[in-house]
Design a protein around this motif. Sequence first.
Motif, PDB file in Angstrom:
ATOM      1  N   LEU A 100      -4.629   7.030   2.879  1.00  0.00           N
ATOM      2  CA  LEU A 100      -3.989   6.330   1.765  1.00  0.00           C
ATOM      3  C   LEU A 100      -2.501   6.086   2.012  1.00  0.00           C
ATOM      4  CD1 LEU A 100      -5.233   5.425  -0.931  1.00  0.00           C
ATOM      5  CD2 LEU A 100      -4.071   7.369  -1.976  1.00  0.00           C
ATOM      6  N   LEU A 101      -1.832   7.040   2.663  1.00  0.00           N
ATOM      7  CA  LEU A 101      -0.378   6.971   2.758  1.00  0.00           C
ATOM      8  C   LEU A 101       0.104   6.492   4.125  1.00  0.00           C
ATOM      9  CD1 LEU A 101       0.318  10.320   0.940  1.00  0.00           C
ATOM     10  CD2 LEU A 101       0.391   8.030  -0.020  1.00  0.00           C
ATOM     11  N   LEU A 102      -0.828   6.352   5.083  1.00  0.00           N
ATOM     12  CA  LEU A 102      -0.410   5.885   6.397  1.00  0.00           C
ATOM     13  C   LEU A 102      -1.227   4.672   6.833  1.00  0.00           C
ATOM     14  CD1 LEU A 102       1.415   6.607   8.891  1.00  0.00           C
ATOM     15  CD2 LEU A 102      -0.668   7.535   9.866  1.00  0.00           C
ATOM     16  N   VAL A 146       3.319  13.259   4.570  1.00  0.00           N
ATOM     17  CA  VAL A 146       2.745  12.528   5.709  1.00  0.00           C
ATOM     18  C   VAL A 146       3.513  12.830   6.994  1.00  0.00           C
ATOM     19  CG1 VAL A 146       2.343  10.236   6.678  1.00  0.00           C
ATOM     20  CG2 VAL A 146       1.806  10.689   4.298  1.00  0.00           C
ATOM     21  N   ALA A 186      -5.102  11.803   2.471  1.00  0.00           N
ATOM     22  CA  ALA A 186      -3.651  11.624   2.458  1.00  0.00           C
ATOM     23  C   ALA A 186      -3.224  10.668   3.565  1.00  0.00           C
ATOM     24  CB  ALA A 186      -2.940  12.966   2.608  1.00  0.00           C
ATOM     25  N   VAL A 187      -3.709  10.900   4.784  1.00  0.00           N
ATOM     26  CA  VAL A 187      -3.293  10.053   5.906  1.00  0.00           C
ATOM     27  C   VAL A 187      -3.838   8.637   5.747  1.00  0.00           C
ATOM     28  CG1 VAL A 187      -3.583   9.677   8.389  1.00  0.00           C
ATOM     29  CG2 VAL A 187      -2.900  11.909   7.539  1.00  0.00           C
ATOM     30  N   LEU A 230       6.646  -0.594   1.153  1.00  0.00           N
ATOM     31  CA  LEU A 230       5.949  -1.855   0.890  1.00  0.00           C
ATOM     32  C   LEU A 230       4.751  -1.606  -0.022  1.00  0.00           C
ATOM     33  CD1 LEU A 230       6.331  -4.742   1.978  1.00  0.00           C
ATOM     34  CD2 LEU A 230       4.635  -4.230   3.705  1.00  0.00           C
ATOM     35  N   PHE A 231       4.020  -0.544   0.276  1.00  0.00           N
ATOM     36  CA  PHE A 231       2.835  -0.169  -0.489  1.00  0.00           C
ATOM     37  C   PHE A 231       3.212   0.118  -1.951  1.00  0.00           C
ATOM     38  CE2 PHE A 231      -0.578   3.184  -1.244  1.00  0.00           C
ATOM     39  CZ  PHE A 231      -1.570   2.238  -1.463  1.00  0.00           C
ATOM     40  N   ALA A 271       6.456   0.951   5.682  1.00  0.00           N
ATOM     41  CA  ALA A 271       5.060   0.843   5.262  1.00  0.00           C
ATOM     42  C   ALA A 271       4.861   1.420   3.863  1.00  0.00           C
ATOM     43  CB  ALA A 271       4.158   1.550   6.274  1.00  0.00           C
ATOM     44  N   LEU A 272       5.334   2.635   3.665  1.00  0.00           N
ATOM     45  CA  LEU A 272       5.104   3.282   2.378  1.00  0.00           C
ATOM     46  C   LEU A 272       5.872   2.577   1.261  1.00  0.00           C
ATOM     47  CD1 LEU A 272       3.369   5.533   1.473  1.00  0.00           C
ATOM     48  CD2 LEU A 272       5.227   7.138   1.836  1.00  0.00           C
ATOM     49  N   VAL A 312      -3.467   2.686   5.178  1.00  0.00           N
ATOM     50  CA  VAL A 312      -3.385   1.551   4.257  1.00  0.00           C
ATOM     51  C   VAL A 312      -1.988   0.912   4.275  1.00  0.00           C
ATOM     52  CG1 VAL A 312      -3.514   0.869   1.832  1.00  0.00           C
ATOM     53  CG2 VAL A 312      -5.283   2.333   2.801  1.00  0.00           C
ATOM     54  N   PRO A 313      -0.909   1.701   4.158  1.00  0.00           N
ATOM     55  CA  PRO A 313       0.420   1.053   4.209  1.00  0.00           C
ATOM     56  C   PRO A 313       0.697   0.305   5.507  1.00  0.00           C
ATOM     57  CG  PRO A 313       0.623   3.233   3.278  1.00  0.00           C
ATOM     58  CD  PRO A 313      -0.783   3.113   3.762  1.00  0.00           C
ATOM     59  N   VAL A 314       0.208   0.827   6.650  1.00  0.00           N
ATOM     60  CA  VAL A 314       0.435   0.108   7.906  1.00  0.00           C
ATOM     61  C   VAL A 314      -0.334  -1.214   7.890  1.00  0.00           C
ATOM     62  CG1 VAL A 314       0.010   0.155  10.396  1.00  0.00           C
ATOM     63  CG2 VAL A 314       1.101   2.099   9.300  1.00  0.00           C
ATOM     64  N   PHE A 374      -0.804  -2.936   5.282  1.00  0.00           N
ATOM     65  CA  PHE A 374       0.031  -3.775   4.428  1.00  0.00           C
ATOM     66  C   PHE A 374       1.134  -4.456   5.218  1.00  0.00           C
ATOM     67  CE2 PHE A 374      -0.453  -4.064  -0.113  1.00  0.00           C
ATOM     68  CZ  PHE A 374      -1.526  -3.228  -0.346  1.00  0.00           C
ATOM     69  N   LEU A 431      -5.022  12.234  12.713  1.00  0.00           N
ATOM     70  CA  LEU A 431      -4.158  13.074  11.885  1.00  0.00           C
ATOM     71  C   LEU A 431      -2.841  13.405  12.588  1.00  0.00           C
ATOM     72  CD1 LEU A 431      -6.531  15.559  10.030  1.00  0.00           C
ATOM     73  CD2 LEU A 431      -5.542  13.440   9.248  1.00  0.00           C
ATOM     74  N   ILE A 487      -2.948  21.353   2.247  1.00  0.00           N
ATOM     75  CA  ILE A 487      -3.972  20.438   2.773  1.00  0.00           C
ATOM     76  C   ILE A 487      -4.138  20.592   4.283  1.00  0.00           C
ATOM     77  CG2 ILE A 487      -3.604  18.770   0.900  1.00  0.00           C
ATOM     78  CD1 ILE A 487      -2.319  16.921   2.932  1.00  0.00           C
TER      79      ILE A 487
END
Lengths: 263, 286
Positions: free
Chosen positions: B21-23, A141, B18-19, A121-122, A118-119, B25-27, B29, A104, A81
């Motif tokens: 959804l995985l960064l 990530v 990816a960033v 918790l998600f 964060a992850l 959004v979680p932040v 949260f 990014l 990616i």
Amino acid sequence: MKRISGWSLIRLYTILVYVFMFAPIVAVIILSFNPQQFGSFPMKGFSFEWYVKLAGNETILRAFKNSMVLGSLTAILTTAIGIPAAMAFVRYDFPGKNSLNTLLLAPIMIPEVVLGVALLLFIRWLQQPKSFLLLLIGHVVITLPYVLLVVQARLVGIKREYEEAAMSLGASPFQAFREITFPLLMPAILAGMLFSFTISFDDVTATLFWATASNQTVPVKIFGMLRNSISPEINALGTVMIILTISIPLLAGYLSRKFSKET
Amino acid sequence: MQEKPWKPWALLSPSLSAVFLLLVVPVCFIVVYSFWLRAPSGADIPAFQFGNYAKFFEDFFYPSILIRTIRVALETVILCLVMGYIPAYFFYRSESRHKSILLLLIMLPFWISFIIRTLSWINILGDSGLINYLLIEMGILNEPLSMLYNEGAVLMGLLQYLLPFMILNVYVSLDGIDKSLLEAARSLGCTEWQAFKEVVLPLSMPGVSAGCLLVFVLTAGTYLPPMILGGPGNDMIANLIFKRIIGTLDWPFGSAISVILLVLLGIIVFTYNRYLGINQIFKTLQ
């Protein structure tokens, strides 16, 4: 005369900084050969005892396998990616380019503890259990910004004109990519994969949040072993890790030099 | 190249999603959770209240950890600068054939496992470590000096981890300075020291400030060195977050502490970006 003495002070200072940087690492390697029960000075001989013990330790071997699989998959995914994204930044102009590039690269500046929370918790909100998949996406990530930086730096050197020349000589866009761009990209791909593998292989802090007892990586395993003071076994494991993570980039550097000579 | 405006977006979409959804959004949260309540049973109750933040600033215990984090980060920045500037200057001025190898060596620790580098200090500073062993052998000490599990040991680990970042940032900046400027200064009568002070030092400032920011941000979020080399009184903010989340499973409070750390770093990074520009940092990391 004064210039020389000033310069030799600077040189001495630099040498001392190197000693500071490397003495602890050298101590790990030396003490891993200490046959004593407690990994401390003085050395009471020289033996491979702890390496033999290590090779027979089921849980450590499993952690090693986990780390290798996780690192390899992270490397493949992140590079897959990351390279298109790097191409977009190097090759195209579009609105919001700079802010997107900063977004990014942001994970570099965000503390790993926060990424970990964060992850987690998600995932908890999604009511999913901790799993290998969580480790994998988390590591993607974490490593993505580094891959982007490394690959972008290499891509700048690949001129768009090469591809256009191929196409004006009758190649289809796909052929031009396969025959021209892809071989030129190869060193960047290798560098990206290598970088993400090593970062994934070494990561501790965020991995401590995401790992379960069954999918521990080597650094997490070492962290667990450390609770009861430092043993020669840890030094031996550390030495194996040092040799592994240093020899991979050296090997890759050698390969890419060989590669670029041939093309 | 202008023919397909959607093309860069197609190339970017996997990384961006990816960033996002995985960064991102979680932040978000974390921020939402930081306002939630925690029931005595341990369940999280959705709410919008500032109790978790109030709890942090209620007495001196939590703020003192925040202040310690900032202090240790500043100490690390200063020590990295003192220890890192001179080697960077050495690389810039050196004509040695071994220069590229020496530079490669400075990069080498990046490739060595962080946890190994951190715990390696136990072999040096421990009661039966190298320093105590040498001092006792030489008869200077009778019994080992206790050097581990204090702030000094934490600083050693942090320095070893962050020094390469500082050296490289300063070196990249120095390397961009045309050496003929130095010759010009010398031929106009400057001493070596004056030439350094008037020409080299001001021109190396972008690298110095970028190195300082990077070291500060990385130290402020650090978990491992205080955990392994520090004692109970050396916890930094990241250790506190870990204890609240993994230890006591207090998600709302842990989230609130994470937000406080993010806000602190955000203020620093934005102020820096406003006045100096952030791109210098990413330039060096290449």
